[in-house]
Design a protein around this motif. Structure first.
Motif, PDB file in Angstrom:
ATOM      1  N   GLU A   1      73.866 -34.090  17.582  1.00 16.51           N
ATOM      2  CA  GLU A   1      73.124 -35.128  16.857  1.00 16.51           C
ATOM      3  C   GLU A   1      71.895 -35.577  17.645  1.00 16.51           C
ATOM      4  O   GLU A   1      70.819 -35.798  17.075  1.00 16.51           O
ATOM      5  N   ALA A   2      72.060 -35.704  18.953  1.00 14.45           N
ATOM      6  CA  ALA A   2      70.941 -36.130  19.796  1.00 14.45           C
ATOM      7  C   ALA A   2      69.776 -35.160  19.706  1.00 14.45           C
ATOM      8  O   ALA A   2      68.615 -35.559  19.530  1.00 14.45           O
ATOM      9  N   PHE A   3      70.068 -33.863  19.818  1.00 17.61           N
ATOM     10  CA  PHE A   3      69.016 -32.846  19.770  1.00 17.61           C
ATOM     11  C   PHE A   3      68.444 -32.715  18.362  1.00 17.61           C
ATOM     12  O   PHE A   3      67.219 -32.626  18.193  1.00 17.61           O
ATOM     13  N   ALA A   4      69.298 -32.686  17.353  1.00 17.28           N
ATOM     14  CA  ALA A   4      68.839 -32.403  15.992  1.00 17.28           C
ATOM     15  C   ALA A   4      67.867 -33.454  15.480  1.00 17.28           C
ATOM     16  O   ALA A   4      66.958 -33.147  14.701  1.00 17.28           O
ATOM     17  N   GLY A   5      68.007 -34.700  15.912  1.00 19.29           N
ATOM     18  CA  GLY A   5      67.137 -35.757  15.407  1.00 19.29           C
ATOM     19  C   GLY A   5      66.070 -36.225  16.361  1.00 19.29           C
ATOM     20  O   GLY A   5      65.332 -37.169  16.063  1.00 19.29           O
ATOM     21  N   ALA A   6      65.932 -35.556  17.513  1.00 19.38           N
ATOM     22  CA  ALA A   6      65.034 -36.057  18.557  1.00 19.38           C
ATOM     23  C   ALA A   6      63.581 -36.123  18.109  1.00 19.38           C
ATOM     24  O   ALA A   6      62.859 -37.064  18.450  1.00 19.38           O
TER      25      ALA A   6
END
Length: 328
Positions: A308-313
Motif C-alpha cells: 500500500e505504501a509503494f502503490a500510493g506514493a
C-alpha cells in the motif's frame, strides 16, 4: 527474517523466511527501524527500472541501530548506536573517488538497484557507510536523511546565496527537500508545481508560490525531470542564470547552443552526493535542528503494508516512509 520483496511489477510481498544477511569482517549489521520511499524505488516497483533478479528486496533510504560489528571494522560505531545508512557504496579507490567525486564512481554499489535493498529486519552494510546520529533524532527526519543529503548537495554544488532570486521546479518529495535546504541557508525559493496539494506543502514549509509569468530568477533548481517544466523555467531567468538539474529524465534538453551562449547560462547536473562530507554535513543539520526534513512526510506505514505504501506514493502530496517498529 521478514523483508518486503518485489515478485513482479507493482507486486510486493512480505517474506517471512528471507535469508539473514552475512556480516563480513569489514561490515556492520544494522537492525532496521525504518526506510523512506524514493522515486527510484518506485521505478523498480513499477518495473521501469530493471533489477538483477526477482524476488528482490527493495528500498535504500534506511536507518536503524548497530546490532553487530565485523571483526575488522575497528572504526565502526558500537552496537546499539543509532545510524543512518549511506546507500551508495563507492569503491574509494578509483580516480573519481580519489578526487572526491565519489558520486561518479563507476564501481559504485547502488543499494536497491544493483544490490539488494534495505527493506528487511536486518541488513549488512560496509562500515564506512553508516553514520551515527543522536538517539533523540526523530524517526521522520531520519527517514528523509538520505534524500535531504541529495538536496543539500545540489544546493552546495550550485553555489546559490541568500541574495539570489531562486526558483524550484517541482514540489514532489525531492522538491520539498530542496526548498528546506535552500531555506536553511536563507534563500526563500519560489516554487512552480501543478499539483495544488504539493504546492501548498511547499508554502507551509516556508517557500512561496511563483507568480504567474514571474521572472528575474538567477537560479533554478529543477527536480521534476520533466522537459516541459524545464522549458517553461527557461523563460523566467535572467542572463547568466544557473540551472541545477536534479531530476532524472530521458528527454533531450530543450536548449540550443545559441540559447546557452547568448544567455550565458550555467548548467549543472547534480547526482546524489559525495562521500563522506556531504552525508555528515546533512546529518549535522538534522542533529542540530537546523532542518526538519520529516516535515515533508505525508504518510507512514508498517512493514506489513509495504504494498500500500509503494502503490500510493506518487499520489501523496509529501513523502512516504515505512516503519519497522510500528504495529500494523
Amino acid at each position: 527474517m521478514k523483508a518486503a520483496v518485489l515478485t513482479a511489477p507493482r507486486r510486493l510481498r512480505i517474506a517471512d523466511d528471507w535469508p539473514e544477511p552475512i556480516c563480513g569482517p569489514h561490515d556492520v549489521l544494522v537492525q532496521l527501524d525504518g526506510m523512506g520511499v524514493c522515486g527510484s524505488d518506485l521505478a523498480v516497483f513499477d518495473g521501469t527500472r530493471q533489477v538483477p533478479a526477482l524476488p528482490w528486496a527493495v528500498g535504500h533510504e534506511g536507518f536503524g541501530r548497530i546490532a553487530a560489528v565485523g571483526a575488522r571494522a575497528t572504526e565502526a560505531p558500537a552496537p546499539g548506536t543509532r545510524v543512518v545508512i549511506e546507500p551508495n557504496y563507492a569503491c574509494l579507490q578509483c580516480p573519481d573517488c580519489a578526487r572526491g567525486l565519489t558520486s561518479a564512481c563507476a564501481k559504485r554499489t547502488i543499494v536497491g538497484i544493483n544490490a539488494p535493498g534495505l527493506l528487511a529486519e536486518r541488513v549488512a552494510v560496509p562500515a564506512p557507510f553508516v553514520h551515527p546520529v543522536p538517539a533523540s533524532a526523530r524517526a521522520e527526519d531520519l527517514a528523509c536523511a538520505e534524500p535531504y543529503t541529495v538536496a543539500r548537495t545540489a544546493v552546495r554544488r550550485g553555489g546559490v546565496t541568500a541574495d539570489d532570486k531562486t526558483l524550484v521546479v517541482g514540489a514532489g518529495a525531492q522538491g520539498l527537500l530542496l526548498c528546506q535546504a535552500l531555506l536553511a541557508i536563507g534563500v526563500r525559493p519560489a516554487v512552480v508545481e501543478p499539483h495544488p496539494l504539493r504546492l501548498a506543502r511547499a508554502v507551509e514549509l516556508g517557500a512561496r508560490a511563483a507568480g504567474e509569468g514571474e521572472g528575474g530568477f538567477g537560479y533554478v533548481f529543477e527536480s521534476s525531470g520533466a522537459e516541459p517544466a524545464l522549458r517553461a523555467a527557461l523563460g523566467r531567468t535572467v542572463p547568466g542564470a544557473t540551472f541545477v538539474l536534479v531530476g532524472l529524465g530521458a528527454d533531450p534538453l530543450p536548449l540550443t547552443l545559441n540559447q546557452v551562449v547568448r544567455a550565458q547560462l550555467t548548467l549543472r547536473g547534480s547526482l546524489i552526493y559525495d562521500h563522506p562530507g556531504d552525508f555528515t554535513a546533512a546529518l549535522a543539520d538534522i542533529a542540530s535542528g537546523a532542518v526538519r526534513p520529516g516535515a515533508s512526510i505525508d504518510a507512514c506505514f508498517p512493514l506489513e503494508r509495504a504494498q500500500e505504501a509503494f502503490a500510493g506514493a506518487r499520489e501523496r502530496a509529501g513523502k512516504t516512509w515505512i516503519s519497522l517498529t510500528a504495529a500494523d
